[in-house]
Design a protein around this motif. Structure first.
Motif, mmCIF file in Angstrom:
data_model
loop_
_atom_site.group_PDB
_atom_site.id
_atom_site.type_symbol
_atom_site.label_atom_id
_atom_site.label_comp_id
_atom_site.label_asym_id
_atom_site.label_seq_id
_atom_site.Cartn_x
_atom_site.Cartn_y
_atom_site.Cartn_z
ATOM 1 N N LYS A 15 69.176 14.690 50.332
ATOM 2 C CA LYS A 15 68.524 15.050 51.581
ATOM 3 C C LYS A 15 68.047 13.797 52.304
ATOM 4 O O LYS A 15 67.508 12.875 51.693
ATOM 5 C CB LYS A 15 67.345 15.992 51.324
ATOM 6 C CG LYS A 15 67.762 17.402 50.914
ATOM 7 C CD LYS A 15 68.456 18.114 52.057
ATOM 8 C CE LYS A 15 68.749 19.566 51.707
ATOM 9 N NZ LYS A 15 69.406 20.269 52.805
ATOM 10 N N PHE A 104 74.439 17.533 60.387
ATOM 11 C CA PHE A 104 73.141 18.039 59.985
ATOM 12 C C PHE A 104 73.155 18.759 58.647
ATOM 13 O O PHE A 104 72.118 19.183 58.156
ATOM 14 C CB PHE A 104 72.568 18.930 61.088
ATOM 15 C CG PHE A 104 72.188 18.158 62.306
ATOM 16 C CD1 PHE A 104 70.959 17.541 62.382
ATOM 17 C CD2 PHE A 104 73.072 18.001 63.347
ATOM 18 C CE1 PHE A 104 70.613 16.796 63.487
ATOM 19 C CE2 PHE A 104 72.729 17.260 64.464
ATOM 20 C CZ PHE A 104 71.492 16.655 64.538
ATOM 21 N N TYR A 107 70.913 16.637 56.434
ATOM 22 C CA TYR A 107 69.555 16.299 56.851
ATOM 23 C C TYR A 107 68.551 17.345 56.400
ATOM 24 O O TYR A 107 68.781 18.550 56.536
ATOM 25 C CB TYR A 107 69.487 16.146 58.373
ATOM 26 C CG TYR A 107 70.322 15.013 58.908
ATOM 27 C CD1 TYR A 107 70.431 13.807 58.213
ATOM 28 C CD2 TYR A 107 71.007 15.131 60.110
ATOM 29 C CE1 TYR A 107 71.196 12.767 58.700
ATOM 30 C CE2 TYR A 107 71.775 14.090 60.608
ATOM 31 C CZ TYR A 107 71.870 12.915 59.893
ATOM 32 O OH TYR A 107 72.627 11.883 60.379
ATOM 33 N N GLY A 108 67.407 16.852 55.904
ATOM 34 C CA GLY A 108 66.327 17.750 55.532
ATOM 35 C C GLY A 108 65.306 17.919 56.630
ATOM 36 O O GLY A 108 64.557 18.895 56.656
ATOM 37 N N VAL A 109 65.247 16.964 57.562
ATOM 38 C CA VAL A 109 64.319 17.033 58.688
ATOM 39 C C VAL A 109 64.826 16.087 59.777
ATOM 40 O O VAL A 109 65.416 15.048 59.489
ATOM 41 C CB VAL A 109 62.877 16.649 58.250
ATOM 42 C CG1 VAL A 109 62.828 15.233 57.681
ATOM 43 C CG2 VAL A 109 61.881 16.815 59.390
ATOM 44 N N GLY A 126 67.840 20.585 66.253
ATOM 45 C CA GLY A 126 67.172 21.098 65.067
ATOM 46 C C GLY A 126 67.042 22.601 65.095
ATOM 47 O O GLY A 126 67.314 23.285 64.092
ATOM 48 N N SER A 129 70.449 24.133 64.489
ATOM 49 C CA SER A 129 70.970 23.927 63.143
ATOM 50 C C SER A 129 70.072 24.511 62.053
ATOM 51 O O SER A 129 70.436 24.473 60.880
ATOM 52 C CB SER A 129 71.158 22.426 62.887
ATOM 53 O OG SER A 129 71.953 21.830 63.874
ATOM 54 N N ILE A 131 67.166 23.272 61.107
ATOM 55 C CA ILE A 131 66.544 22.164 60.382
ATOM 56 C C ILE A 131 65.189 21.868 61.018
ATOM 57 O O ILE A 131 65.067 21.832 62.244
ATOM 58 C CB ILE A 131 67.436 20.914 60.440
ATOM 59 C CG1 ILE A 131 68.772 21.198 59.748
ATOM 60 C CG2 ILE A 131 66.755 19.721 59.781
ATOM 61 C CD1 ILE A 131 69.773 20.092 59.917
ATOM 62 N N SER A 375 62.328 21.415 51.192
ATOM 63 C CA SER A 375 63.690 21.794 51.574
ATOM 64 C C SER A 375 64.653 21.799 50.393
ATOM 65 O O SER A 375 65.812 22.191 50.536
ATOM 66 C CB SER A 375 64.221 20.834 52.660
ATOM 67 O OG SER A 375 64.497 19.556 52.101
#
Length: 376
Positions: A15, A104, A107-109, A126, A129, A131, A375
């Motif tokens: 992540k 994405f 990605y965790g954030v 975000g 997606s 996220i 996450s």
């Protein structure tokens, strides 16, 4: 402890924290956060929308982030004219829309900053997606939709689409009460505090051999309306009769000055020295030695309040609270008014700036680590 928990829980999932940025100011204010994340062992990447391209590599080198993984959503020239805004925005939107599932997935954030188009794009991506979106410098408001434009509108959209709001103090936090779903984290101060600390280190600021002032003008409402731009230049010329001025030119400002015939006039003025933009650490030291600064930049207002340098803000409104009523004041582009103000400005005493308090960047990085753990 957070570092160990993160590595145990998320290392195999890879992540990553995504910083989605596009301007110099955004990079400067998020660089200390990226450094704090690295200290915790967190993975970071940058998606770059590229409004500003000039000296970006120098900025990354200043902060020791030259090896930061980054991917560009826009490959064209710097956006320094109105005509380039539409194609730039369309290319960024299309690139992110076409690749958001692939980009994405890891990605965790998504971390965004401030009030630019990149800020809104990050929040939209975000939300699209699924996220979490974390907004640094959340809660700043002018409460005037048209001034500054479009920044005030950008902030309102970002508030609505974000999940986490890192707000610099109680006033900014109170402006977010209506957004009930936001997780609000008070960073106490703006992350510019950490950037200035890194830029100055432990150096004692000695006065320059000859006094000088600094000027930096770049905002849309100041440079793209010819009548106002001419008034501002006349005011700067009047100021230069009292103190030599070092005018740091943004590429958009230089282009407009050339188009209006004002650049040649400034080049011929004996009291004005035109400078290209420079690395952040060098720029902060330039500001720190100034007798006063004429600017329309919100970040400059914040930096100069920390440096205790008198600041004349060439704007009708500002969403920043730093320095107002002490080191900073709003001014009109009026030569007579500027002459009077400069004559009454206090003389800054040479000393090391006292920039205390907890690190906002560390507060944000610690919280981002917790977001990543959730996450997993």
């Amino acid at each position: 402890m957070i570092k160990l928990i993160y590595r145990d829980c998320c290392h195999m999932l890879s992540k990553t924290i995504c910083f989605l940025l596009g301007t110099r100011a955004q990079l400067i204010k998020t660089a200390p956060v990226a450094l704090a994340c690295h200290e915790l062992g967190l993975r970071t990447e940058m998606l770059w929308t590229g409004q500003h391209r000039e000296t970006i590599d120098d900025l990354l080198a200043d902060f020791g982030l030259q090896d930061l993984e980054k991917e560009a959503l826009y490959q064209g020239p710097e956006v320094n004219s109105i005509g380039r805004v539409a194609p730039w925005a369309w290319q960024c939107f299309r690139s992110s829309r076409q690749s958001h599932r692939m980009l994405f997935a890891r990605y965790g954030v998504i971390v965004t900053h401030g009030d630019t188009f990149s800020t809104v794009l990050a929040a939209w991506l975000g939300r699209k997606s699924g996220i979490p979106v974390a907004h640094i410098e959340a809660g700043l408001r002018s409460f005037n939709l048209l001034n500054p434009f479009p920044e005030e509108i950008n902030r309102l959209l970002t508030f609505r689409w974000s999940d986490i709001a890192y707000h610099p103090g109680e006033w900014a936090g109170n402006n977010l009460h209506r957004y009930k779903w936001l997780e609000r984290i008070d960073t106490g101060q703006n992350t510019i505090v950490d950037a200035v600390r890194l830029a100055l280190g432990d150096e004692l600021l000695e006065p320059p051999e000859q006094p000088y002032a600094v000027c930096s003008i770049h905002r849309f409402e100041n440079i793209f309306f010819t009548g106002r731009l001419k008034s501002i230049i006349a005011a700067i010329e009047a100021a230069a009769e009292q103190v030599p001025i070092r005018f740091v030119l943004h590429s958009a400002t230089r282009k407009r000055l050339e188009a209006t015939g004002l650049l040649q006039r400034l080049q011929a003025h004996p009291g004005i020295e035109l400078l290209d933009r420079m690395g952040y650490f060098k720029f902060v030291r330039l500001l720190a030695g100034a007798r006063f600064v004429i600017t329309d930049g919100g970040s400059n207002q914040e930096e100069l309040s920390l440096l205790q340098v008198p600041t004349l803000i060439m704007r009708d409104h500002t969403e920043r609270q730093e320095g107002l009523g002490s080191t900073a004041q709003l001014v009109k582009p009026d030569p007579g008014q500027l002459r009077t103000l400069i004559a009454t400005l206090p003389v800054k005493v040479s000393r090391r700036p006292q920039i205390g308090g907890p690190s906002p960047a560390s507060i944000i990085a610690q919280h981002l680590a917790q977001v990543l753990v959730k996450s997993c």
